[in-house]
Structures are given as C-alpha cells and as structure tokens.
Design an enzyme around this catalytic site. Structure first.
Site, PDB file in Angstrom:
ATOM      1  N   ASN A 272       4.649   4.216   3.178  1.00 50.86           N
ATOM      2  CA  ASN A 272       5.214   4.869   1.996  1.00 50.86           C
ATOM      3  C   ASN A 272       4.652   4.219   0.723  1.00 50.86           C
ATOM      4  O   ASN A 272       3.889   3.246   0.809  1.00 50.86           O
ATOM      5  CB  ASN A 272       6.744   4.802   2.047  1.00 50.86           C
ATOM      6  CG  ASN A 272       7.261   3.407   1.783  1.00 50.86           C
ATOM      7  OD1 ASN A 272       6.671   2.413   2.221  1.00 50.86           O
ATOM      8  ND2 ASN A 272       8.347   3.305   1.072  1.00 50.86           N
ATOM      9  N   CYS A 274       5.542   2.059  -1.567  1.00 56.10           N
ATOM     10  CA  CYS A 274       5.636   0.601  -1.846  1.00 56.10           C
ATOM     11  C   CYS A 274       5.189  -0.254  -0.689  1.00 56.10           C
ATOM     12  O   CYS A 274       5.253  -1.486  -0.762  1.00 56.10           O
ATOM     13  CB  CYS A 274       7.063   0.260  -2.243  1.00 56.10           C
ATOM     14  SG  CYS A 274       7.481   0.862  -3.871  1.00 56.10           S
ATOM     15  N   GLU A 276       6.370  -0.783   2.355  1.00 55.17           N
ATOM     16  CA  GLU A 276       7.304  -1.446   3.274  1.00 55.17           C
ATOM     17  C   GLU A 276       7.664  -0.608   4.485  1.00 55.17           C
ATOM     18  O   GLU A 276       8.319  -1.098   5.403  1.00 55.17           O
ATOM     19  CB  GLU A 276       8.592  -1.851   2.539  1.00 55.17           C
ATOM     20  CG  GLU A 276       9.625  -0.758   2.349  1.00 55.17           C
ATOM     21  CD  GLU A 276       9.325   0.158   1.179  1.00 55.17           C
ATOM     22  OE1 GLU A 276      10.137   1.055   0.911  1.00 55.17           O
ATOM     23  OE2 GLU A 276       8.284  -0.046   0.528  1.00 55.17           O
TER      24      GLU A 276
END
Length: 770
Positions: A272, A274, A276
């Site tokens: 995704n 970011c 994570e």
C-alpha cells in the site's frame, strides 16, 4: 461518552468524519459516529446465526473500546461504516500486466478505489523496458516510468469523496532494466507527486552488493538478462537520491515473500502507499490501532502497562477487524473475492512514544527496544488466540489449504491469514489524543501554533507540562525558548532524567530509529510504517548504513528522511535581475537618505476590482486597487480566503503585502507575475479549464488578467513545461521552523506538513497525503 475530545480532534471529526447534509452542515455528533460504526460492524454477526442480543452486546463493546480511545479502526471505517458508501478498507494493491488493456483497466480500477477513499499500490515490474520493440504496433515501449506519470495525472483528477486524497505506491524491481530512470524519477520533486516510490530489493542483489560483484538486469517481457551492472552503482544511486529528497524507499521483496502466508495464490509484488501492508494483487486490508497511551495503570505509586487490559482490547480489536470484512462494500468484485479468500487484517499500535514517557523510559534505549518486542509479541500472541477462536466459530479463511498455517510442522487453524501491521495513525491519533503517532517519537515537546491575527500560541506536550510543573521548572519564558529550539537537548536548567525521557525525532540517532522498527517488525506479520529521521547534516554514509542495518535486522522495508532535504533548491530571481528598466511613473519615486526606492504613500480613497478564483484550498478572492490620480497604475493587492487559517492566512497576507510593495515601488508587473506563476502546492485545481497550481499561481493569473490582458498586452511567461523543469522556487518557498521536518503547507488548514510514518501529514488537522 467517555472520550474527551480535544478542540483539534473535534475539528478533524467535523471536517472529515461526521455526517453532513446536502449543504455541508454537520448533522452528527462524535458520539453518534461511534455508535454508527459500532452498530454497523457488529451486524456481521447476523451472517453467523447470532441473536439480536448477541449483536447488541457486541456493538456496545465496540462502542466502549472506541470511546475509551483504546482502539480505533482506519479512517475509511470511521467515515463510511453504516453509510451508503460503505467502503471500509484503507489499503489496496492492483496488478499491472504488460499490455495496454491491463494498464488502463487497472487505471480505471484505481480511480474507483480513490473515489471510495482507499489508497493503491502497484508493481510496474512486469512492464517491458523503455525502447523495447512492440510487435503488435511495430513501435517501441515507453517504459514503466511513463505509465507512472499517466497514473499520477489520473490520481490528480480524482478526489476521494471530499475526505481523502488519492495516494499511490509505485514499486519497481531492482533487476528491471529501467531501474536507473525509476530511482531518479522524482529527483526534481515536480512530478509523480501522488506516488511514494520504492525499489524492490532482492536477496540476490544484496549478495552481489556485499561481494562487490556485478548484477544482471532482466527484461520481464523476454525473461532474459539485458546487461550486467555493478550492484554498488545501483545502490549508491538509491542512497544519493534518498539523501537528496527521501525518495526512493526500499522494499526487501524476498523478505516479504518469505512471510507470504499463501504462496500458492501467488507472489507478493507490491504494498500500500506507506509500505506497511504487502498484499497480493486485488487484495485489500483493514487496519486498526491499539492506543497504548490509554492502557497504563498505577500500581503502588508506579505507572505500568495494564497487560490484562491490553489482552482484552487486542481480542476485541481482532473481532472488530474480522467483522469489518463481512460488512464491507468493496469497490470491485475482484477485490471482494481476493480479500475474503485470505481475510487479512492489520492490527497495530499508536501512542508508543507517549507510553514510554509515562513509564519513564527513553525512546533511544535498550529498555525501550526490549519493551517493544515484549508488547508486540504479546499482541500477536493474543491476536492469534482470538483468530483461532473465530476460526472455530466461523471457519478458517477460504485459502487456508496450502497456506503456511496448513503445514504439518505448523498446524494452526486461524480465521485470518495475517493479523498485525504497524500503520500510520496521524488522524486517528489526533482523535484519540493526547497520543503520539504509531511507533514514532514525538516531533516536538513545545511548539508554536498560529492562531488568528498571526499570533503564536505556545503548545506544550501535556505530559511534559505536567512534569515541568510538578518538578518546579515550568515557566512561560522557558516554554517559549523550547518552542524556538524544538528539543530539550541544550536546556541544562531541565533535569537530566527529564531530558533523556522527553526526546524528539531528531534527538534520536538513525540507528535507534532502525532498531525500534526492527523490534516491532519481529512480531508483525505484515510490515512497519516508520520514518527513519536524520538531521540535515547527515551524510550519504548515514543513509547507506541505515539501509544496510535495516536489512541485517530483518526489516521489510525502510523510508528515510533527512531534515529539510526537500528545501535545498536555490531561489531563481533571474526575472528581477533581467529587468533593467523601471516603468514610467507620473511622479518620481521618493528616496531615503541612502538613495534607495521607497514606496509611494497611500491615498485616502482608492478603487479597484475583486476577482474570485477556485484553488485547491478553497475560493480565493483577489482585490487589486489602482491609484487613479492621473494614469491608472496598480497600487495594492489584498487576498481573502474564507476557510484559510494559521500558516495559510499568514502566507496569503505576506504575498499581498509584498506584491503591494512592488506595485507602489514601480516594479514591472510582468516581473511580479513571473515570480509568482507556476509555484506549486500539494493541492492544485482547475479554474475555467486552466490549471491553478497554488494560491500564489492564482494571484499571478489574476494580475495577468486584470493588468496585462485587460490592456491587450502580451506577457512573456515561460511555458508550463519549461516552468515545471526550471522553476526551482516551486519547492523552495516552504514554511520552516526550528523543529525540522516541515516539507510543505497543509492544503486543508494551512498548517505545517511533516514527514512521519513513511508519509507526509499535518499534525494540526490530520491531513495525510497517504
């Protein structure tokens, strides 16, 4: 309702989360919002034969855990649960295959996801390299980076329901022939701004790097090596670019796939926005965070973590996130199928730094790292037990057969293929506050917040203020001094033990940042969103060492940000230097005692025009007044924006004053336009078919329309393309303070944007670019 909301939390809820009527008026209270969400998520129990009383009781438990600020789900759930849209997921990844049909089918799917409030991740690694032969057309391929630009432009045009802006992750494997172009594609900070980018680093590459040997680049279309390059050459370019502006990040792709729970379904290629949440193509994930700051208790006068409470909250949070999958309204049928096949959830934490302060433990200490492992291993253990319990009641996830849980050496019947993630919590940590974001350290202990009339209000961390008053060193004067510095490091009047505990991001060495990330990663199924902060004077060696350490400590990815690294472009004032003549004026300019120009005095009465322009921050009203004594000349400029406050309002006023000063001092109008035109902000817009890049750009266009075009005169302004290439002032004019990390102006409230948790976000209102 037990939750006591701060003024900032209320503003965030009113702006983005609470229901509004057709006119935009808020028609829901925070308490009603939490009840709406709790009831909607509990309704999933009806699919499994639970009674109405069971559902009501569970809804009450969900309501309590949220209003006690012990757990909150990701923002789309708070916004959309129990409402018509009903899209509750934050994270999505989509496949991009090497065909025009796949590229644009995925682009359409991306627009639908962004419209519903989600962020998207892609691997562009399957696309053939630039200048490859295309058999069907006889032409040549334009390569992955060119299609990233297409996706970026499409994202710019889609606003996520007025509540969240589109965000993407673009990933390219390190062995792709276009890897050099990819690494440098965001070098000028002017393009592909709706993407975070990461290089997918393989174990093979890291072995070549360690040996100092060459490394093969492979064409994914013909599946053969195109050439060999020095692995160090690629790595050093990544280091150079990350040192320069924080991009690209790194994803250790083989580590992601080593922990892929369902390898029979395929390989993980992307994450995704970011970084994570590694996901298979078309999967989505539901995230939520436990607020560790709320889970302390006092035992015989000593503050300690309430482990029993943490157990209860963890198990309830897993139940919540699993139910969310069943009531979610997915944007695409393929996403629903893939998500329900694995039922992945991502339970994480927020308030970690706040917890450490409450316990009196410095962030950069062995004790903190050890506690991080203990806390996260406990959460994973209890989450697994709850997932097993749900599997007994409702069944294992459909793709269980052949998963890692189905192996003979690891028989474990669970409901969810993954359970834990450390995600960004910028907005929900404001709602749950006082609470630090994710596992990040504090960004400042004391800081200034701009309020009306450009006054500065000193904001003090609540825990620090409590300690300062209790220990007897609190004073307004001291707080003002700390606000200027942003850190306690140099204040010897503050006790040493207090300075050790209340550390900020830049008090902490990159090594401790990486070690903290690795400690949590050890017990996280997915990955960890965290920024490895570095001071401005950090060297390329520091970046290089952080990358190597993160690989050594089994992190799944890393994002570094060197303080002020996106503010180093030199202002281009060539327009003023080229202007060798001043326009004729009806009266000579008054001069002061050393012969410099002084502005004309203002008449008592003056007239002009007001122009309305739609910008990405709201409607901007630009008033230009003329001195009508003799030949009409522009004399002053005022701006007004209804929703602007704080930093945005002060910057608009500053622009107006400086433009007025230039008018009254006889500066050529064309030169003023050249200086303001094409300056960019994070929220460009369209006005009557023309792109408005920022409020400054809007002002330039009004000046041009009223003072140049209105007189049928031509303006020699650079083309859009040249401006994008050369206007280095676009990124240089940013709000800065002594706390560092400020990288822009919030498009929602005018506050400061900061790098944190692998993203850019605003602490004032909760805006997040991701």
């Amino acid at each position: 309702m037990a939750l006591k909301l701060s003024e900032n939390a209320l503003k965030v809820l009113q702006r983005r989360y609470l229901k509004k009527d057709a006119s935009g008026k808020v028609i829901e209270t925070p308490d009603e919002m939490f009840k709406r969400v709790a009831n909607a998520i509990a309704e999933a129990e009806k699919f499994y034969g639970k009674t109405r009383k069971d559902i009501t009781d569970l809804a009450e438990s969900f309501y309590q855990v949220m209003t006690e600020a012990e757990f909150l789900p990701n923002s789309p759930c708070l916004m959309n649960a129990g409402r018509d849209l009903g899209q509750l997921s934050a994270c999505f990844t989509l496949p991009i295959n090497d065909s025009m049909e796949s590229i644009f089918d995925t682009l359409k799917a991306t627009a639908m996801i962004h419209k519903s409030g989600g962020g998207t991740g892609f691997s562009f690694s399957r696309l053939r390299p630039k200048n490859s032969f295309v058999k069907t057309t006889g032409g040549v391929a334009s390569g992955p980076v060119s299609f990233m630009r297409v996706y970026d432009a499409a994202t710019e045009a889609v606003k996520q329901g007025g509540t969240r802006r589109g965000a993407n992750m673009g990933i390219l494997r390190v062995d792709h022939p276009d890897i050099f172009e990819f690494i440098t594609c965001k070098e000028d900070s002017k393009s592909i701004n709706n993407f975070n980018i990461s290089v997918a680093i393989t174990d093979e590459f890291m072995r070549a790097l360690e040996k100092g040997s060459s490394f093969d680049l492979r064409d994914p279309h013909v599946k053969s090596a195109t050439k060999s390059v020095d692995a160090k050459e690629i790595f050093e370019l990544i280091v150079k670019q990350a040192h320069k502006n924080g991009e690209p990040g790194i994803i250790f792709i083989d580590k992601l796939n080593k922990d892929n729970p369902t390898p029979k379904l395929g390989d993980i290629e992307s994450t995704n926005p970011c970084g994570e949440q590694p996901l298979l193509p078309y999967e989505s994930c539901d995230l939520g965070s436990i607020n560790l700051a709320q889970l302390c208790k006092t035992n015989e006068g000593k503050v300690e973590l309430d482990w029993e409470k943490l157990k209860t909250v963890t198990r309830l949070a897993v139940h919540f996130l699993d139910n969310l999958i069943d009531v979610n309204k997915f944007p695409l049928a393929e996403i629903e199928k893939a998500t329900k096949a694995t039922r992945k959830i991502g339970l994480g934490v927020m308030g970690w730094s706040t917890l450490l302060i409450q316990l009196g433990i410095p962030y950069n200490s062995e004790e903190a790292v050890a506690l991080a492992e203990k806390v996260m291993s406990f959460i994973l253990q209890e989450a697994t037990k709850k997932s097993q319990e749900l599997a007994r009641e409702k069944g294992v996830f459909p793709a269980f057969e052949g998963s890692v849980y189905d192996r003979k050496d690891k028989p474990l019947r669970v409901r969810n293929a993954t359970l834990t993630t450390i995600a960004p919590t910028g907005t929900i940590s404001i709602i749950a506050g006082p609470c630090s974001s994710g596992i990040e350290p504090l960004f400042a202990i004391v800081y200034h917040r701009n309020v009306m009339d450009n006054d500065k209000l000193v904001e003090v961390d609540p825990l620090f203020e409590e300690v300062a008053r209790k220990r007897g060193f609190y004073s307004r004067q001291l707080m003002e001094k700390i606000a200027e510095k942003g850190s306690l490091h140099d204040f010897r009047e503050i006790p040493e033990d207090v300075r050790r505990v209340f550390v900020t991001a830049h008090d902490i060495s990159p090594e401790w940042h990486v070690r903290m990330q690795a400690a949590f990663q050890k017990y996280v199924h997915n990955a960890v969103s965290k920024t490895i902060n570095m001071p401005h004077e950090a060297t390329s060696d520091d970046v290089r060492n952080a990358y190597l350490l993160s690989y050594e400590l089994n992190c799944k990815g890393i994002t570094i940000y060197r303080d002020r690294s996106r503010e180093e472009q030199v202002l281009n004032i060539a327009g003023l230097q080229k202007s060798s003549t001043q326009p004729a004026t009806r009266n000579p300019q008054p001069e002061n005692e050393i012969g410099k120009i002084c502005p004309l005095p203002r008449p008592e009465v003056i007239s002009g025009t007001t122009t309305k322009v739609a910008t990405g921050c709201g409607n901007l009203y630009v008033t230009i007044n003329n001195d009508n004594d003799g030949e009409a000349k522009p004399f002053e400029l005022f701006t007004q924006m209804g929703k602007a406050g704080g930093c945005a309002a002060s910057q608009l006023e500053a622009i107006g004053r400086l433009v007025s000063l230039a008018f009254r001092s006889g500066v050529e109008v064309k030169v003023i336009i050249e200086q303001l035109r094409n300056i960019r902000c994070p929220s460009p817009s369209w006005e009557k078919g023309k792109r408005i890049f920022s409020c400054a750009d809007a002002i330039a266009r009004v000046i041009e329309k009223r003072l140049i075009n209105g007189q049928n005169q031509a303006v020699n302004i650079e083309s859009e393309a040249m401006a994008m290439k050369h206007s280095s002032q676009d990124e240089a004019v940013k709000p800065v303070d002594n706390h560092g990390e400020i990288v822009g102006v919030c498009p929602d409230c005018g506050g400061a944007l900061r790098h944190e948790e692998g993203c850019v976000k605003c602490h004032a209102c909760g805006f997040s670019k991701c």
